[in-house]
Scaffold this active site. Structure first.
Site, PDB file in Angstrom:
ATOM      1  N   ARG A 156      52.279  59.290  27.666  1.00 50.33           N
ATOM      2  CA  ARG A 156      51.194  59.884  28.013  1.00 50.33           C
ATOM      3  C   ARG A 156      50.950  60.914  27.021  1.00 50.33           C
ATOM      4  NH1 ARG A 156      55.772  62.789  30.255  1.00 50.33           N
ATOM      5  NH2 ARG A 156      56.350  62.387  28.233  1.00 50.33           N
ATOM      6  N   CYS A 265      42.450  56.120  31.295  1.00 51.16           N
ATOM      7  CA  CYS A 265      43.669  54.925  32.154  1.00 51.16           C
ATOM      8  C   CYS A 265      44.152  54.908  33.349  1.00 51.16           C
ATOM      9  CB  CYS A 265      44.816  55.738  30.707  1.00 51.16           C
ATOM     10  SG  CYS A 265      45.096  55.236  29.655  1.00 51.16           S
TER      11      CYS A 265
HETATM   12  N1  LIG Z   1      45.267  57.057  25.624  1.00 48.01           N
HETATM   13  C1  LIG Z   1      46.048  56.585  25.981  1.00 48.01           C
HETATM   14  O1  LIG Z   1      47.234  57.837  26.126  1.00 48.01           O
HETATM   15  C2  LIG Z   1      46.849  55.573  26.026  1.00 48.01           C
HETATM   16  C3  LIG Z   1      48.329  55.107  26.307  1.00 48.01           C
HETATM   17  C4  LIG Z   1      48.477  54.523  26.479  1.00 48.01           C
HETATM   18  C5  LIG Z   1      47.940  52.905  26.447  1.00 48.01           C
HETATM   19  N2  LIG Z   1      46.552  52.818  25.874  1.00 48.01           N
HETATM   20  C6  LIG Z   1      45.894  52.293  25.613  1.00 48.01           C
HETATM   21  O2  LIG Z   1      44.777  51.770  24.534  1.00 48.01           O
HETATM   22  C7  LIG Z   1      44.119  51.385  24.520  1.00 48.01           C
HETATM   23  C8  LIG Z   1      43.570  52.352  23.546  1.00 48.01           C
HETATM   24  O3  LIG Z   1      43.193  53.184  24.013  1.00 48.01           O
HETATM   25  P1  LIG Z   1      42.981  55.102  23.250  1.00 48.01           P
HETATM   26  O4  LIG Z   1      42.486  56.115  24.019  1.00 48.01           O
HETATM   27  O5  LIG Z   1      43.286  54.897  21.936  1.00 48.01           O
HETATM   28  O6  LIG Z   1      41.107  54.276  23.388  1.00 48.01           O
HETATM   29  P2  LIG Z   1      39.534  54.377  22.163  1.00 48.01           P
HETATM   30  O7  LIG Z   1      38.956  54.448  22.387  1.00 48.01           O
HETATM   31  O8  LIG Z   1      40.583  56.555  22.084  1.00 48.01           O
HETATM   32  O9  LIG Z   1      40.668  54.557  20.327  1.00 48.01           O
HETATM   33  C9  LIG Z   1      39.807  53.177  19.976  1.00 48.01           C
HETATM   34  C10 LIG Z   1      39.355  53.635  18.740  1.00 48.01           C
HETATM   35  O10 LIG Z   1      39.555  51.662  18.488  1.00 48.01           O
HETATM   36  C11 LIG Z   1      38.384  51.873  17.511  1.00 48.01           C
HETATM   37  N3  LIG Z   1      37.166  50.467  17.554  1.00 48.01           N
HETATM   38  C12 LIG Z   1      36.281  50.114  18.283  1.00 48.01           C
HETATM   39  N4  LIG Z   1      36.053  48.812  17.597  1.00 48.01           N
HETATM   40  C13 LIG Z   1      37.258  48.309  16.596  1.00 48.01           C
HETATM   41  C14 LIG Z   1      37.249  47.400  15.453  1.00 48.01           C
HETATM   42  N5  LIG Z   1      36.407  46.225  15.924  1.00 48.01           N
HETATM   43  N6  LIG Z   1      38.177  47.363  14.399  1.00 48.01           N
HETATM   44  C15 LIG Z   1      38.650  49.091  14.664  1.00 48.01           C
HETATM   45  N7  LIG Z   1      38.475  49.847  15.110  1.00 48.01           N
HETATM   46  C16 LIG Z   1      37.777  49.376  15.758  1.00 48.01           C
HETATM   47  C17 LIG Z   1      37.624  53.359  18.058  1.00 48.01           C
HETATM   48  O11 LIG Z   1      36.585  53.747  16.422  1.00 48.01           O
HETATM   49  C18 LIG Z   1      38.657  54.226  18.188  1.00 48.01           C
HETATM   50  O12 LIG Z   1      38.814  55.108  16.992  1.00 48.01           O
HETATM   51  C19 LIG Z   1      43.909  51.246  25.987  1.00 48.01           C
HETATM   52  O13 LIG Z   1      43.874  49.617  25.878  1.00 48.01           O
HETATM   53  C20 LIG Z   1      44.154  52.045  26.964  1.00 48.01           C
HETATM   54  O14 LIG Z   1      44.089  51.464  28.249  1.00 48.01           O
HETATM   55  C21 LIG Z   1      46.232  54.172  25.561  1.00 48.01           C
HETATM   56  O1  LIG Z   2      51.807  64.593  39.943  1.00 52.54           O
HETATM   57  C1  LIG Z   2      51.349  65.056  39.308  1.00 52.54           C
HETATM   58  C2  LIG Z   2      51.126  63.610  38.246  1.00 52.54           C
HETATM   59  C3  LIG Z   2      49.663  63.763  37.315  1.00 52.54           C
HETATM   60  N1  LIG Z   2      48.303  63.850  38.499  1.00 52.54           N
HETATM   61  C4  LIG Z   2      47.369  63.327  37.367  1.00 52.54           C
HETATM   62  O2  LIG Z   2      47.273  61.914  36.839  1.00 52.54           O
HETATM   63  C5  LIG Z   2      46.735  62.152  35.677  1.00 52.54           C
HETATM   64  C6  LIG Z   2      47.052  61.115  34.799  1.00 52.54           C
HETATM   65  O3  LIG Z   2      48.755  61.731  34.258  1.00 52.54           O
HETATM   66  P1  LIG Z   2      49.357  61.160  33.115  1.00 52.54           P
HETATM   67  O4  LIG Z   2      49.714  60.032  34.557  1.00 52.54           O
HETATM   68  O5  LIG Z   2      50.422  62.276  33.421  1.00 52.54           O
HETATM   69  O6  LIG Z   2      47.906  60.732  31.779  1.00 52.54           O
HETATM   70  P2  LIG Z   2      47.988  60.278  30.896  1.00 52.54           P
HETATM   71  O7  LIG Z   2      48.030  60.617  29.830  1.00 52.54           O
HETATM   72  O8  LIG Z   2      46.418  59.348  31.436  1.00 52.54           O
HETATM   73  O9  LIG Z   2      49.062  59.255  31.176  1.00 52.54           O
HETATM   74  C7  LIG Z   2      48.836  57.387  31.916  1.00 52.54           C
HETATM   75  O10 LIG Z   2      48.172  56.643  31.607  1.00 52.54           O
HETATM   76  C8  LIG Z   2      48.507  56.287  29.618  1.00 52.54           C
HETATM   77  C9  LIG Z   2      47.477  54.826  29.924  1.00 52.54           C
HETATM   78  O11 LIG Z   2      47.736  53.855  29.894  1.00 52.54           O
HETATM   79  C10 LIG Z   2      50.135  55.626  29.654  1.00 52.54           C
HETATM   80  O12 LIG Z   2      50.463  55.144  29.388  1.00 52.54           O
HETATM   81  C11 LIG Z   2      51.046  56.187  30.723  1.00 52.54           C
HETATM   82  O13 LIG Z   2      52.348  56.206  30.723  1.00 52.54           O
HETATM   83  C12 LIG Z   2      50.762  57.078  32.234  1.00 52.54           C
HETATM   84  O14 LIG Z   2      51.409  58.508  32.783  1.00 52.54           O
HETATM   85  C13 LIG Z   2      46.359  63.434  35.469  1.00 52.54           C
HETATM   86  O15 LIG Z   2      44.127  63.266  35.742  1.00 52.54           O
HETATM   87  C14 LIG Z   2      46.660  64.384  36.236  1.00 52.54           C
HETATM   88  O16 LIG Z   2      45.708  65.615  36.475  1.00 52.54           O
HETATM   89  C15 LIG Z   2      48.620  64.381  39.352  1.00 52.54           C
HETATM   90  O17 LIG Z   2      47.269  64.524  40.378  1.00 52.54           O
HETATM   91  N2  LIG Z   2      49.897  64.460  40.081  1.00 52.54           N
END
Ligand SMILES: NC(=O)c1ccc[n+]([C@@H]2O[C@H](COP(=O)([O-])OP(=O)(O)OC[C@H]3O[C@@H](n4cnc5c(N)ncnc54)[C@H](O)[C@@H]3O)[C@@H](O)[C@H]2O)c1
Ligand SMILES: O=c1ccn([C@@H]2O[C@H](COP(=O)(O)OP(=O)(O)O[C@H]3O[C@H](CO)[C@@H](O)[C@H](O)[C@H]3O)[C@@H](O)[C@H]2O)c(=O)[nH]1
Length: 438
Positions: A156, A265
């Site tokens: 998260r 996400c």
């Molecule tokens: N943000 C989160 O909390 C979170 C949590 C779990 C899973 N995810 C998943 O992880 C993935 C990444 O999410 P994010 O939020 O880190 O995205 P992001 O957009 O912040 O990061 C992606 C990065 O990849 C780089 N990139 C793009 N093309 C590239 C290439 N060809 N070679 C090397 N680098 C390149 C971009 O410049 C960027 O820095 C997504 O699939 C997302 O759904 C995100």
């Molecule tokens: O009771 C709640 C809990 C959350 N939210 C909202 O839900 C959204 C998402 O919150 P959270 O899930 O904590 O944020 P992320 O960091 O986007 O994380 C989610 O998305 C990630 C990317 O896939 C996953 O890895 C995580 O497990 C998943 O929780 C936010 O806008 C919160 O304000 C509510 O409205 N009510």
């Protein structure tokens, strides 16, 4: 055992994963196509506001255990395992856009001359891993000796380091025991000491991730629909959620009613799941997700409408203070932020929107004025909207703010303010779903 690990893509997920891998003892190179991001990370600085990330970056870039580059040649045959942490944004129609993953594979694969494990961490539609493996093998000199595994990430934002170092569970989607063994080494003690590990096939691994996000989103939309019932029938959704949460089978988390879910996400991942479900003719899942989305969208629309209503039906020229711009507290991420949707709607309706957020910086061309303090935002405001529940907003002084505002009206879009304290200071407090709050 120390391994050589590359992390491809150093955004929210990749930067944290790279730092986490270094913290547990591996030698790590993070790679990105964005040279500015790489320069910042290489200097041991965090490009994002994420608790605890910068100390890890400082420590491990200094020790040399963690490096960053834009050059694929530095990682190709160097790494024992490559992690894919590329973005998978929403493409046309809401399907996941896999072009970043494909481009990364196109850059990496032609340089892979020895048996290699590539591990996907990005969130993808079921079936993606096998498609990407085909692409990898077609381009790699090592051919079928290159294997893909899927190890989805559940961190998260705001707790990214904590979740990386102490995850609730690990999911290893694999096709061979060799891949499983290597993943077990990557996540060896201390990381996996007490962590449940689910070992499964690629499709299950891909689905586990999207199912987790769909379930969380469903929980939020469920409680928001109950907030509507409380509003209509008289009732208090916060007490209702507390009571539900005491039931261990339900749990209190993700039952906070309010403006609903946003971020980079949940919204895009559940839409992509609905698109994939429709492709596979699993219409019931697509319908469930559509209902979840409709409830979520309704919360934003309702808050904007309620604001207009409180100001007598016309917000033209009205100064509106918005507290919070990030999609949730603890991050500077404003991707698909519910707070900004509301602000945009009110701006479009003619209001002068003034926003304060402790961390999120809005692009200078944004349609609203961003200010550096709550006092500045509230000064002269005809209504105050509490849209992202940063902890500091809970300790605001309603008496002092009352002296600055033009009207003492606040809509608490996150149901986190102590309404009696505000009412005692002369404020009208509006909380959807707390019609009977004491
Ligand atoms: N943000 C989160 O909390 C979170 C949590 C779990 C899973 N995810 C998943 O992880 C993935 C990444 O999410 P994010 O939020 O880190 O995205 P992001 O957009 O912040 O990061 C992606 C990065 O990849 C780089 N990139 C793009 N093309 C590239 C290439 N060809 N070679 C090397 N680098 C390149 C971009 O410049 C960027 O820095 C997504 O699939 C997302 O759904 C995100
Ligand atoms: O009771 C709640 C809990 C959350 N939210 C909202 O839900 C959204 C998402 O919150 P959270 O899930 O904590 O944020 P992320 O960091 O986007 O994380 C989610 O998305 C990630 C990317 O896939 C996953 O890895 C995580 O497990 C998943 O929780 C936010 O806008 C919160 O304000 C509510 O409205 N009510």
């Amino acid at each position: 055992m120390t391994l050589r690990v590359s992390v491809i893509g150093t955004g929210y997920l990749g930067a944290t994963h790279a730092a986490g891998m270094a913290e547990v003892g591996h030698r790590v190179i993070g790679i990105d196509v964005d040279p500015v991001r790489i320069a910042v990370l290489a200097a041991g600085r965090s490009p994002i506001y994420e608790d605890g990330l910068e100390p890890l970056l400082v420590r491990h870039t200094r020790s040399g255990r963690l490096r960053f580059t834009t050059d694929y040649r530095e990682i190709a045959d160097w790494a024992d395992v490559h992690f894919l942490a590329l973005g998978t944004p929403a493409g046309p129609g809401g399907a996941a856009d896999l072009r970043q993953l494909e481009a990364a594979i196109d850059s990496l694969a032609p340089m892979l001359t020895k048996p290699t494990l590539v591990v996907g961490k990005s969130t993808v539609p079921v079936g993606t891993a096998l498609q990407l493996q085909e692409r990898l093998r077609a381009l790699a000199p090592a051919g079928d000796r290159v294997e893909l595994a899927w190890n989805p990430e559940f961190l998260r934002e705001g707790f990214a380091v904590e979740d990386t170092l102490r995850p609730d569970r690990l999911v290893f989607g694999v096709q061979s025991t060799a891949a499983l063994d290597l993943l077990e080494q990557v996540y060896a003690i201390p990381l996996t000491e007490a962590t449940p590990v689910v070992r499964c096939d690629l499709a299950t691994a891909e689905l586990i991730k999207t199912a987790a996000n769909a379930f969380l989103a469903t929980k939020i939309s469920f409680i928001n629909s109950m907030a509507q019932m409380c509003q209509a029938a008289g009732g208090d959704v916060v007490l209702l959620a507390d009571a539900l949460g005491y039931d261990k089978r339900i749990g209190r988390e993700f039952l906070n009613a309010g403006l609903g879910f946003g971020g980079g996400c949940l919204p895009k991942d559940i839409r992509a799941l609905a698109v994939r479900a429709t492709e596979l003719e699993v219409d019931v899942l697509a319908q469930l997700i559509e209902a979840v989305e409709a409830i979520n969208e309704g919360q934003r629309a309702e808050l904007a409408e309620l604001t207009v209503e409180q100001l007598g039906g016309d917000v033209t020229g009205a100064r509106i203070a918005v507290l919070g711009a990030a999609f949730k507290p603890g991050t500077d991420d404003t991707r698909n932020s519910p707070a900004l949707t509301v602000a945009n709607r009110l701006h479009a309706a003619g209001a002068r929107v003034v926003i304060y957020d402790p961390q999120a910086e809005l692009a200078p061309k944004a349609d609203f004025t961003q200010v550096a303090t709550v006092d500045e935002a509230v000064t002269g405001a005809e209504i105050v909207l509490h849209l992202t529940e940063w902890p500091e907003f809970r300790s605001l002084d309603p008496v002092a703010l009352g002296a600055l505002a033009t009207n003492k009206i606040i809509i608490d879009g996150r149901l986190k303010l102590h309404a009696p304290t505000w009412r005692d200071a002369g404020w009208k407090v509006v909380q959807i779903g707390r019609a009977t709050s004491l």
